[in-house]
Design a protein around this motif. Structure first.
Motif, PDB file in Angstrom:
ATOM      1  N   PHE A  99     -12.815  54.328   2.705  1.00  0.00           N
ATOM      2  CA  PHE A  99     -12.581  54.629   1.288  1.00  0.00           C
ATOM      3  C   PHE A  99     -12.587  53.316   0.506  1.00  0.00           C
ATOM      4  O   PHE A  99     -11.766  52.438   0.770  1.00  0.00           O
ATOM      5  CB  PHE A  99     -11.243  55.341   1.097  1.00  0.00           C
ATOM      6  CG  PHE A  99     -11.209  56.738   1.657  1.00  0.00           C
ATOM      7  CD1 PHE A  99     -11.524  57.831   0.862  1.00  0.00           C
ATOM      8  CD2 PHE A  99     -10.858  56.962   2.984  1.00  0.00           C
ATOM      9  CE1 PHE A  99     -11.489  59.120   1.372  1.00  0.00           C
ATOM     10  CE2 PHE A  99     -10.818  58.248   3.502  1.00  0.00           C
ATOM     11  CZ  PHE A  99     -11.136  59.322   2.699  1.00  0.00           C
ATOM     12  N   ALA A 100     -13.495  53.203  -0.452  1.00  0.00           N
ATOM     13  CA  ALA A 100     -13.640  51.964  -1.215  1.00  0.00           C
ATOM     14  C   ALA A 100     -13.214  52.192  -2.661  1.00  0.00           C
ATOM     15  O   ALA A 100     -13.229  53.324  -3.158  1.00  0.00           O
ATOM     16  CB  ALA A 100     -15.089  51.501  -1.168  1.00  0.00           C
ATOM     17  N   PRO A 101     -12.836  51.124  -3.361  1.00  0.00           N
ATOM     18  CA  PRO A 101     -12.448  51.273  -4.768  1.00  0.00           C
ATOM     19  C   PRO A 101     -13.620  51.623  -5.684  1.00  0.00           C
ATOM     20  O   PRO A 101     -13.415  52.042  -6.821  1.00  0.00           O
ATOM     21  CB  PRO A 101     -11.865  49.904  -5.114  1.00  0.00           C
ATOM     22  CG  PRO A 101     -12.430  48.964  -4.109  1.00  0.00           C
ATOM     23  CD  PRO A 101     -12.630  49.749  -2.862  1.00  0.00           C
ATOM     24  N   ALA A 102     -14.833  51.451  -5.217  1.00  0.00           N
ATOM     25  CA  ALA A 102     -16.010  51.769  -6.037  1.00  0.00           C
ATOM     26  C   ALA A 102     -16.316  53.260  -5.957  1.00  0.00           C
ATOM     27  O   ALA A 102     -16.102  53.906  -4.936  1.00  0.00           O
ATOM     28  CB  ALA A 102     -17.210  50.970  -5.549  1.00  0.00           C
ATOM     29  N   GLY A 103     -16.830  53.799  -7.053  1.00  0.00           N
ATOM     30  CA  GLY A 103     -17.258  55.196  -7.081  1.00  0.00           C
ATOM     31  C   GLY A 103     -16.238  56.103  -7.744  1.00  0.00           C
ATOM     32  O   GLY A 103     -15.030  55.849  -7.713  1.00  0.00           O
ATOM     33  N   GLU A 104     -16.745  57.172  -8.373  1.00  0.00           N
ATOM     34  CA  GLU A 104     -15.859  58.089  -9.082  1.00  0.00           C
ATOM     35  C   GLU A 104     -16.398  59.513  -9.009  1.00  0.00           C
ATOM     36  O   GLU A 104     -17.602  59.756  -9.127  1.00  0.00           O
ATOM     37  CB  GLU A 104     -15.730  57.656 -10.550  1.00  0.00           C
ATOM     38  CG  GLU A 104     -14.651  58.392 -11.315  1.00  0.00           C
ATOM     39  CD  GLU A 104     -14.378  57.766 -12.673  1.00  0.00           C
ATOM     40  OE1 GLU A 104     -13.338  57.092 -12.815  1.00  0.00           O
ATOM     41  OE2 GLU A 104     -15.210  57.959 -13.587  1.00  0.00           O
ATOM     42  N   TYR A 105     -15.484  60.447  -8.784  1.00  0.00           N
ATOM     43  CA  TYR A 105     -15.820  61.873  -8.813  1.00  0.00           C
ATOM     44  C   TYR A 105     -15.573  62.424 -10.209  1.00  0.00           C
ATOM     45  O   TYR A 105     -14.814  61.850 -11.002  1.00  0.00           O
ATOM     46  CB  TYR A 105     -14.942  62.662  -7.842  1.00  0.00           C
ATOM     47  CG  TYR A 105     -15.141  62.365  -6.381  1.00  0.00           C
ATOM     48  CD1 TYR A 105     -16.392  62.486  -5.778  1.00  0.00           C
ATOM     49  CD2 TYR A 105     -14.056  62.006  -5.579  1.00  0.00           C
ATOM     50  CE1 TYR A 105     -16.566  62.235  -4.428  1.00  0.00           C
ATOM     51  CE2 TYR A 105     -14.207  61.760  -4.225  1.00  0.00           C
ATOM     52  CZ  TYR A 105     -15.467  61.876  -3.649  1.00  0.00           C
ATOM     53  OH  TYR A 105     -15.628  61.627  -2.318  1.00  0.00           O
ATOM     54  N   LEU A 106     -16.182  63.560 -10.492  1.00  0.00           N
ATOM     55  CA  LEU A 106     -15.802  64.368 -11.643  1.00  0.00           C
ATOM     56  C   LEU A 106     -14.890  65.475 -11.117  1.00  0.00           C
ATOM     57  O   LEU A 106     -15.305  66.270 -10.265  1.00  0.00           O
ATOM     58  CB  LEU A 106     -17.040  64.964 -12.325  1.00  0.00           C
ATOM     59  CG  LEU A 106     -16.778  65.719 -13.637  1.00  0.00           C
ATOM     60  CD1 LEU A 106     -16.344  64.731 -14.729  1.00  0.00           C
ATOM     61  CD2 LEU A 106     -17.999  66.506 -14.075  1.00  0.00           C
ATOM     62  N   PHE A 107     -13.643  65.499 -11.580  1.00  0.00           N
ATOM     63  CA  PHE A 107     -12.715  66.532 -11.143  1.00  0.00           C
ATOM     64  C   PHE A 107     -12.737  67.651 -12.177  1.00  0.00           C
ATOM     65  O   PHE A 107     -12.344  67.472 -13.325  1.00  0.00           O
ATOM     66  CB  PHE A 107     -11.304  65.972 -10.965  1.00  0.00           C
ATOM     67  CG  PHE A 107     -10.374  66.943 -10.289  1.00  0.00           C
ATOM     68  CD1 PHE A 107     -10.652  67.408  -9.016  1.00  0.00           C
ATOM     69  CD2 PHE A 107      -9.236  67.390 -10.927  1.00  0.00           C
ATOM     70  CE1 PHE A 107      -9.802  68.317  -8.380  1.00  0.00           C
ATOM     71  CE2 PHE A 107      -8.380  68.288 -10.313  1.00  0.00           C
ATOM     72  CZ  PHE A 107      -8.663  68.757  -9.030  1.00  0.00           C
ATOM     73  N   VAL A 108     -13.238  68.809 -11.751  1.00  0.00           N
ATOM     74  CA  VAL A 108     -13.570  69.920 -12.647  1.00  0.00           C
ATOM     75  C   VAL A 108     -12.483  70.988 -12.586  1.00  0.00           C
ATOM     76  O   VAL A 108     -12.169  71.495 -11.497  1.00  0.00           O
ATOM     77  CB  VAL A 108     -14.929  70.533 -12.252  1.00  0.00           C
ATOM     78  CG1 VAL A 108     -15.287  71.704 -13.161  1.00  0.00           C
ATOM     79  CG2 VAL A 108     -16.017  69.466 -12.274  1.00  0.00           C
ATOM     80  N   PRO A 109     -11.885  71.367 -13.713  1.00  0.00           N
ATOM     81  CA  PRO A 109     -10.833  72.385 -13.677  1.00  0.00           C
ATOM     82  C   PRO A 109     -11.358  73.750 -13.254  1.00  0.00           C
ATOM     83  O   PRO A 109     -12.446  74.164 -13.671  1.00  0.00           O
ATOM     84  CB  PRO A 109     -10.314  72.413 -15.125  1.00  0.00           C
ATOM     85  CG  PRO A 109     -11.404  71.840 -15.955  1.00  0.00           C
ATOM     86  CD  PRO A 109     -12.117  70.859 -15.079  1.00  0.00           C
ATOM     87  N   ASP A 110     -10.582  74.426 -12.429  1.00  0.00           N
ATOM     88  CA  ASP A 110     -10.866  75.806 -12.027  1.00  0.00           C
ATOM     89  C   ASP A 110      -9.980  76.688 -12.904  1.00  0.00           C
ATOM     90  O   ASP A 110      -8.772  76.821 -12.656  1.00  0.00           O
ATOM     91  CB  ASP A 110     -10.540  75.999 -10.545  1.00  0.00           C
ATOM     92  CG  ASP A 110     -10.775  77.429 -10.069  1.00  0.00           C
ATOM     93  OD1 ASP A 110     -11.024  78.313 -10.912  1.00  0.00           O
ATOM     94  OD2 ASP A 110     -10.684  77.668  -8.844  1.00  0.00           O
ATOM     95  N   LEU A 111     -10.565  77.302 -13.915  1.00  0.00           N
ATOM     96  CA  LEU A 111      -9.790  78.013 -14.929  1.00  0.00           C
ATOM     97  C   LEU A 111      -9.193  79.320 -14.422  1.00  0.00           C
ATOM     98  O   LEU A 111      -8.451  79.978 -15.145  1.00  0.00           O
ATOM     99  CB  LEU A 111     -10.660  78.263 -16.171  1.00  0.00           C
ATOM    100  CG  LEU A 111     -11.163  76.988 -16.859  1.00  0.00           C
ATOM    101  CD1 LEU A 111     -12.027  77.341 -18.067  1.00  0.00           C
ATOM    102  CD2 LEU A 111     -10.004  76.094 -17.265  1.00  0.00           C
TER     103      LEU A 111
END
Length: 475
Positions: free
Chosen positions: A85-97
């Motif tokens: 697990f590296a500090p680089a990179g990002e996810y999009l966390f998408v709400p489940d309505l």
């Protein structure tokens, strides 16, 4: 059709969770000001971003609503990043309505769970573009459930949440002393009684069915029993139930801990998981398991030594899973109403309410990953028509009390993983879990962060009191 054998509430496999419709976020009577966008990481820490309702509603207007979350977030223990697990990179966390619930412990707030997505589509296994993140616990469980559902197999899952209320974590001191299921566990007017009542009210006001609560056996130990739901919704509801327990206890100056075993001279805390298996093609009868139930159970038992890496993921977990303490014991077996077997067959002769109680799960496990593992191997057994070779062990002797010859006669030939190290090794070598149910990437990353978790919980070295304090403050 019911019969004289049926007892208990008959839940349909069409049972669904009661959550808050998206339209209610604008209801002035609810006075909602903030949204907790929440996820559970690989070591079962619940994390969130608190978003003002005005900005959350703006997010929902985007073509892909979501917030950025660093990829390392799934591999963090304290501020220790697990290998891989590296500090680089990002996810999009998408709400489940479909998961919106009120936060009874924080008026004016609601909570929403979500999905981890890649920000940029990438070619998947079939070379089609995808946004899927193999490490997303909820997506993993959703995939496993969908695979079963496509084959005509559905499940209902209910949980027993055992926890201990502490008045101090350093030193570790229980908030009460009482007998098992006795009324002296919550004397009228006490802080503990008020806490439990508010927890119970909060669970129900959140749309989660509370079946009962009672005092358990250890000092300060209690249990909240919630009703069955489809697997993903059940795991989601469990996360919310735990948040209600934690936060309500904190309101009253107490610490609620789901640590597996605090007192070595008393009972441990588990997350007993009740699973009923439903198939339109296999009618249940009162005198035996259906072929689908039988194959499901057979495969769970066959893979049990590896499953515990997911369901009992800490060294502390194995202090609870011993023989003679009502934890399920150390032999791979099952038994009708046998609490000294890792799988108890509950309501055995009642087809409408029969279920498997998985006693090898505790509160340190991520519920989505634990359920994905159990249901994944269970479905593999159904698919392959696995033969149940272990016979019913209903007692009065437990497997541990039997001679080797007596165990062999019942087909009891395997031991559970007796240590954390053994369970990890068994998971890494289990082809069904590694290659099919979880996938290689999730298996490897889970084992990596799980190793980091063990190192973090062992930072106090040989100081047992400090280690116990760290454990109850982490879980």
């Amino acid at each position: 059709m019911s019969s004289i054998f049926d007892h208990g509430v008959d839940y349909s496999s069409l049972t669904r969770a009661t959550t808050l419709p998206i339209e209610k976020l604008k209801d002035p009577s609810l006075n909602i000001s903030y949204v907790r966008l929440q996820w559970v990481d690989l070591v079962n820490n619940t994390r969130c971003r608190v978003i003002p309702i005005s900005y959350f509603l703006k997010l929902l207007e985007a073509s892909r609503p979501g917030v950025g979350v660093a990829k390392v977030a799934l591999g963090l223990v304290y501020l220790m990043a697990a290998p891989g697990f590296a500090p680089a990179g990002e996810y999009l966390f998408v709400p489940d309505l479909s998961t919106i619930r009120i936060c009874p412990y924080s008026p004016g707030e609601v909570v929403v769970l979500g999905w981890f997505h890649e920000k940029t589509p990438y070619p998947g296994i079939d070379n089609k573009l995808t946004l899927e993140v193999p490490l997303c616990p909820r997506a993993t469980l959703q995939r496993v459930v969908k695979q079963s559902s496509n084959a005509g197999i559905d499940y209902l899952v209910g949980f027993e949440s055992e926890f201990i209320l502490l008045k101090s974590t350093n030193p570790v001191l229980a908030a009460s002393n009482h007998s098992w299921t006795a009324t002296n566990g919550f004397p009228s007017g006490s802080v503990v009684a008020k806490t439990l009542k508010e927890i119970a009210d909060g669970i129900q006001s959140s749309g989660i069915e509370l079946q009962m609560y009672h005092a358990e056996a250890a000092p300060g130990q209690y249990e909240m029993v919630t009703g069955p739901l489809p697997p993903l919704e059940a795991a989601d509801a469990l996360v919310h139930t735990r948040e209600i327990i934690y936060n309500t206890a904190a309101k009253y100056g107490l610490r609620a801990t789901f640590a597996p075993r605090i007192y070595m001279d008393s009972a441990g805390s588990s997350a007993h998981t009740h699973i009923s298996v439903h198939s339109k093609n296999n009618e249940k009868v009162s005198d035996k398991l259906s072929p689908v139930e039988s194959s499901f159970l057979a495969s769970v038992l066959n893979n049990l030594p590896a499953l515990t890496a997911l369901t009992l993921p800490t060294r502390a977990s194995y202090k609870r899973m011993t023989d003679g303490v009502w934890s399920g014991g150390t032999y791979v077996n099952w038994g009708t109403e046998n609490r000294e077997a890792p799988v108890r067959l509950s309501n055995a002769t009642s087809p409408s309410s029969r279920n498997f109680e998985m006693r090898f799960v505790d509160g340190t496990a991520n519920p989505h990953i634990a359920l994905a593992g159990i249901l994944g191997v269970g479905f593999a057994g159904i698919r392959d028509k696995a033969d149940l070779k272990v016979k019913d062990c209903p007692g009065p002797k437990t497997a541990a009390q039997m001679t080797e010859e007596e165990r062999r006669a019942l087909g009891i030939t395997q031991r559970m993983s007796l240590t954390w190290e053994e369970a990890r090794s068994n998971l890494g070598n289990n082809e069904i879990l590694r290659d099919s149910v979880l996938g290689v990437e999730l298996t490897e990353k889970f084992l990596s962060v799980n190793q980091t978790l063990a190192e973090a919980l062992d930072l106090d070295g040989n100081d047992e009191n400090a280690a116990l304090t760290r454990l109850v403050e982490f879980y």
